[in-house]
Design a protein around this motif. Structure first.
Motif, PDB file in Angstrom:
ATOM      1  N   ARG A   6       0.881  -1.162   0.000  1.00  0.00           N
ATOM      2  CA  ARG A   6       0.000   0.000   0.000  1.00  0.00           C
ATOM      3  C   ARG A   6       0.916   1.208   0.000  1.00  0.00           C
ATOM      4  N   ARG A   7       0.473   2.308  -0.527  1.00  0.00           N
ATOM      5  CA  ARG A   7       1.310   3.501  -0.597  1.00  0.00           C
ATOM      6  C   ARG A   7       1.234   4.293   0.708  1.00  0.00           C
ATOM      7  N   ASP A   8       1.562   3.622   1.809  1.00  0.00           N
ATOM      8  CA  ASP A   8       1.472   4.256   3.125  1.00  0.00           C
ATOM      9  C   ASP A   8       2.825   4.366   3.837  1.00  0.00           C
ATOM     10  N   GLY A   9       3.922   3.976   3.174  1.00  0.00           N
ATOM     11  CA  GLY A   9       5.242   4.083   3.759  1.00  0.00           C
ATOM     12  C   GLY A   9       5.611   2.967   4.719  1.00  0.00           C
ATOM     13  N   GLN A  10       4.760   1.965   4.863  1.00  0.00           N
ATOM     14  CA  GLN A  10       5.040   0.850   5.769  1.00  0.00           C
ATOM     15  C   GLN A  10       5.777  -0.264   5.026  1.00  0.00           C
ATOM     16  N   ALA A  11       6.650  -0.963   5.758  1.00  0.00           N
ATOM     17  CA  ALA A  11       7.437  -2.039   5.166  1.00  0.00           C
ATOM     18  C   ALA A  11       6.575  -3.246   4.809  1.00  0.00           C
ATOM     19  N   ASN A  12       6.903  -3.867   3.678  1.00  0.00           N
ATOM     20  CA  ASN A  12       6.231  -5.074   3.212  1.00  0.00           C
ATOM     21  C   ASN A  12       7.279  -6.051   2.701  1.00  0.00           C
ATOM     22  N   SER A  13       7.181  -7.302   3.113  1.00  0.00           N
ATOM     23  CA  SER A  13       8.134  -8.323   2.685  1.00  0.00           C
ATOM     24  C   SER A  13       7.892  -8.710   1.240  1.00  0.00           C
ATOM     25  N   GLY A  14       8.988  -9.006   0.543  1.00  0.00           N
ATOM     26  CA  GLY A  14       8.898  -9.421  -0.841  1.00  0.00           C
ATOM     27  C   GLY A  14       9.147 -10.909  -0.972  1.00  0.00           C
ATOM     28  N   SER A  15       9.045 -11.389  -2.194  1.00  0.00           N
ATOM     29  CA  SER A  15       9.319 -12.796  -2.474  1.00  0.00           C
ATOM     30  C   SER A  15      10.051 -12.886  -3.802  1.00  0.00           C
ATOM     31  N   GLY A  21      16.801  -6.312  -2.842  1.00  0.00           N
ATOM     32  CA  GLY A  21      16.153  -6.123  -1.551  1.00  0.00           C
ATOM     33  C   GLY A  21      15.182  -7.242  -1.249  1.00  0.00           C
ATOM     34  N   ASP A  22      14.831  -7.374   0.030  1.00  0.00           N
ATOM     35  CA  ASP A  22      13.840  -8.372   0.423  1.00  0.00           C
ATOM     36  C   ASP A  22      12.615  -7.734   1.073  1.00  0.00           C
ATOM     37  N   THR A  23      12.678  -6.409   1.270  1.00  0.00           N
ATOM     38  CA  THR A  23      11.585  -5.662   1.876  1.00  0.00           C
ATOM     39  C   THR A  23      11.488  -4.305   1.184  1.00  0.00           C
ATOM     40  N   ALA A  24      10.269  -3.795   1.028  1.00  0.00           N
ATOM     41  CA  ALA A  24      10.075  -2.482   0.405  1.00  0.00           C
ATOM     42  C   ALA A  24       9.027  -1.689   1.166  1.00  0.00           C
ATOM     43  N   ALA A  25       9.244  -0.388   1.221  1.00  0.00           N
ATOM     44  CA  ALA A  25       8.243   0.549   1.732  1.00  0.00           C
ATOM     45  C   ALA A  25       7.969   1.536   0.609  1.00  0.00           C
ATOM     46  N   VAL A  26       6.695   1.829   0.373  1.00  0.00           N
ATOM     47  CA  VAL A  26       6.303   2.653  -0.771  1.00  0.00           C
ATOM     48  C   VAL A  26       5.391   3.777  -0.301  1.00  0.00           C
ATOM     49  N   ASN A  27       5.621   4.969  -0.867  1.00  0.00           N
ATOM     50  CA  ASN A  27       4.789   6.126  -0.560  1.00  0.00           C
ATOM     51  C   ASN A  27       4.522   6.869  -1.860  1.00  0.00           C
ATOM     52  N   ASN A  32       1.406  11.387  -9.486  1.00  0.00           N
ATOM     53  CA  ASN A  32       2.300  10.878 -10.519  1.00  0.00           C
ATOM     54  C   ASN A  32       3.690  10.498  -9.986  1.00  0.00           C
ATOM     55  N   VAL A  33       3.836  10.421  -8.660  1.00  0.00           N
ATOM     56  CA  VAL A  33       5.145  10.140  -8.051  1.00  0.00           C
ATOM     57  C   VAL A  33       5.037   8.968  -7.084  1.00  0.00           C
ATOM     58  N   LEU A  34       6.014   8.080  -7.162  1.00  0.00           N
ATOM     59  CA  LEU A  34       6.101   6.935  -6.259  1.00  0.00           C
ATOM     60  C   LEU A  34       7.515   6.916  -5.685  1.00  0.00           C
ATOM     61  N   VAL A  35       7.626   6.792  -4.371  1.00  0.00           N
ATOM     62  CA  VAL A  35       8.921   6.694  -3.697  1.00  0.00           C
ATOM     63  C   VAL A  35       8.994   5.321  -3.053  1.00  0.00           C
ATOM     64  N   MET A  36      10.086   4.602  -3.322  1.00  0.00           N
ATOM     65  CA  MET A  36      10.240   3.249  -2.791  1.00  0.00           C
ATOM     66  C   MET A  36      11.594   3.120  -2.107  1.00  0.00           C
ATOM     67  N   SER A  37      11.575   2.619  -0.889  1.00  0.00           N
ATOM     68  CA  SER A  37      12.790   2.336  -0.138  1.00  0.00           C
ATOM     69  C   SER A  37      12.953   0.823  -0.087  1.00  0.00           C
ATOM     70  N   LEU A  38      14.122   0.337  -0.501  1.00  0.00           N
ATOM     71  CA  LEU A  38      14.395  -1.093  -0.526  1.00  0.00           C
ATOM     72  C   LEU A  38      15.415  -1.449   0.548  1.00  0.00           C
ATOM     73  N   ALA A  39      15.156  -2.528   1.275  1.00  0.00           N
ATOM     74  CA  ALA A  39      16.097  -3.024   2.278  1.00  0.00           C
ATOM     75  C   ALA A  39      16.376  -4.493   2.020  1.00  0.00           C
ATOM     76  N   ARG A  40      17.573  -4.909   2.415  1.00  0.00           N
ATOM     77  CA  ARG A  40      17.936  -6.322   2.343  1.00  0.00           C
ATOM     78  C   ARG A  40      18.606  -6.678   3.657  1.00  0.00           C
ATOM     79  N   GLU A  41      18.113  -7.743   4.267  1.00  0.00           N
ATOM     80  CA  GLU A  41      18.627  -8.205   5.552  1.00  0.00           C
ATOM     81  C   GLU A  41      18.661  -7.067   6.576  1.00  0.00           C
ATOM     82  N   LYS A  42      17.582  -6.281   6.601  1.00  0.00           N
ATOM     83  CA  LYS A  42      17.361  -5.182   7.551  1.00  0.00           C
ATOM     84  C   LYS A  42      18.339  -4.024   7.411  1.00  0.00           C
TER      85      LYS A  42
END
Length: 84
Positions: A6-15, A21-27, A32-42
């Motif tokens: 969801r575009r709420d900035g909360q972390a979500n696990s990937g597969s 990355g293994d986790t993404a947060a999206v806002n 017309n703009v999407l910001v995504m933060s990717l993390a791997r192993e925290k």
């Protein structure tokens, strides 16, 4: 990596493939703009910003990260829609 979000900035696990990355947060600060933060192993892996032109024919991706020496950089990628 595939991730449901969801575009709420909360972390979500990937597969699947986790090279970027293994986790993404999206806002979405604008329609017309999407910001995504990717993390791997925290650990932060990269931050991506996607901006779509008003006519929907072009998208710019800006990817921010650090290189192996710890120096930050931002790369820009331009995508053009070939057909409607």
């Amino acid at each position: 990596m595939a991730v449901g979000y969801r575009r709420d900035g909360q972390a979500n696990s990937g597969s699947g493939y986790a090279g970027e990355g293994d986790t993404a947060a999206v806002n979405s600060p604008a329609p017309n703009v999407l910001v995504m933060s990717l993390a791997r192993e925290k650990q932060l892996e990269s931050v991506r910003t996607y901006a779509v032109s008003a006519d929907g024919k072009e998208m710019i991706e800006s990817a921010a990260d650090v290189d192996d020496a710890g120096v930050p950089f931002v790369r820009n990628f331009r995508f053009t829609r070939l057909s409607p």
